[in-house]
Design a protein around this motif. Sequence first.
Motif: not given
Lengths: 249, 215
Positions: A10-12, A50-51, A60-61, A78-79
């Motif tokens: 889970l990316l934040r 990516d939340t 966020d390439r 996903a996101g």
Amino acid sequence: MKQRLISTILLRDRLAYVSRRFGEYHYVGDPVNILNILSAYCVDEVMIVDTSASRSNHIDRFFLEKLRSVSDFPLAYAGGLREESQIDIVFRTGFDKIFLSACNSDLVRLAEYTQQMYGSQALGLSLDYSFDSQERIVFNPYSRKPTKHALMAYLLSLPAEVFSDILLTSVLLNGTSSGIDVDVLHLLASSGLRNPILLSGGLKHFSPSLAARLIEKNPHFSGVAASTSIFLQNYSYGSALVSLKRHEF
Amino acid sequence: MHEVVSSSVRPNSIGILHVGIGNIAAITGSLRRLAVKPVYVERPIDLHGLTHLILPGVGNMNELMLRLRSTKLDKAIMDFSSHGFILGICLGFQALYQYSDEGSCDCLGLLEGVVVPFSSYGQSSTNIGWSKIESFPSTHSHKSPILANSVLAHTFYFTHSFCVPVCSSTTHIVRVANRHITAASNHANIYGTQFHPELSHIHGRSVIQAFISLS
């Protein structure tokens, strides 16, 4: 074909978190370091959620390229996917697959585009659900609220044939390590769907015997997705991973 | 981190087809781990000086063939096949054959055979996951030099909705639901894998290393 054990990150704001019941976010580390560790584990597959992208509508390439550069295994994303151009960016960074939310208002358009450009094997469907009394109902991850739609009826209303994996996530069990929702497989078995099925939410241990039991429930069961913290904090789970990887189904 | 330096590889001799489709970044990453900097092939002229060409996976066949024809790379790749080594991966592998049901289109025709929906073979619509491959006792009894027997003990990553039935160029198979489909092919200097070596950890990388070492 073996069942897959998929690690979810889970990316934040470029940091990795775990969540509990889609809330209570806890920081677990630097995603690049985590991917390096998972690479050493010979992880089956990693899913980046990516939340931040969902909030900002920005993919966020550069960071995704960095994540790809340290990964020699399958990567799904996903996101925040609302436009075709965003899907192009994700695939250009080297990701192999995207998951679109079943509650994405542009789902059909984006799914058709992805299938035509990248093939259906590169497209997964993510469907979150909670419970109303004993019935499973669709949970909308955008509004963070349950809907009134029954899970199976909603799933069958979607063009399932354009997707490869179908990922079912139990909001109630998410991050609880209290066991996965095995019975949902039985529900899907009678639906006629032929897509590989992934389960997420509640996993605490995954053994060959459990996988065999899940296959009995539904021959399309294809794997489980679990929080990265399980891989990082529970060594016995790492042993389970090794055990699973030795097991052929 | 470079784990292997391929001393036999000449600089600027390894190309990756780059027509805006395919998992170019993952293959580039694999090659860089082998200390090889690839050339991106966007036009026929980019093939000049190459000895090896990789056709990447991930994409739709109809879209790929449209782009190859519009850039005239289809004919250029066929010409290249007369002297250079070609490795097709997943979609790139399927493109080596004559015809694909995905988009109902003619492909490069470098290998004899057709591409059909996976659903006609397996229980599921898509074949996803890790599986071992097996040598196939073809009538020619040839083995692919890029797949050493030692790698057959390990699993490789598959993800595809279309597949190639066993045919004359099949060197390895993968079993699905008590039947088998082509996992790898070889005819002359044309090679192909249905699985993704670039996503199959170190054992997959050994396949790529063996390919770029061909001379």
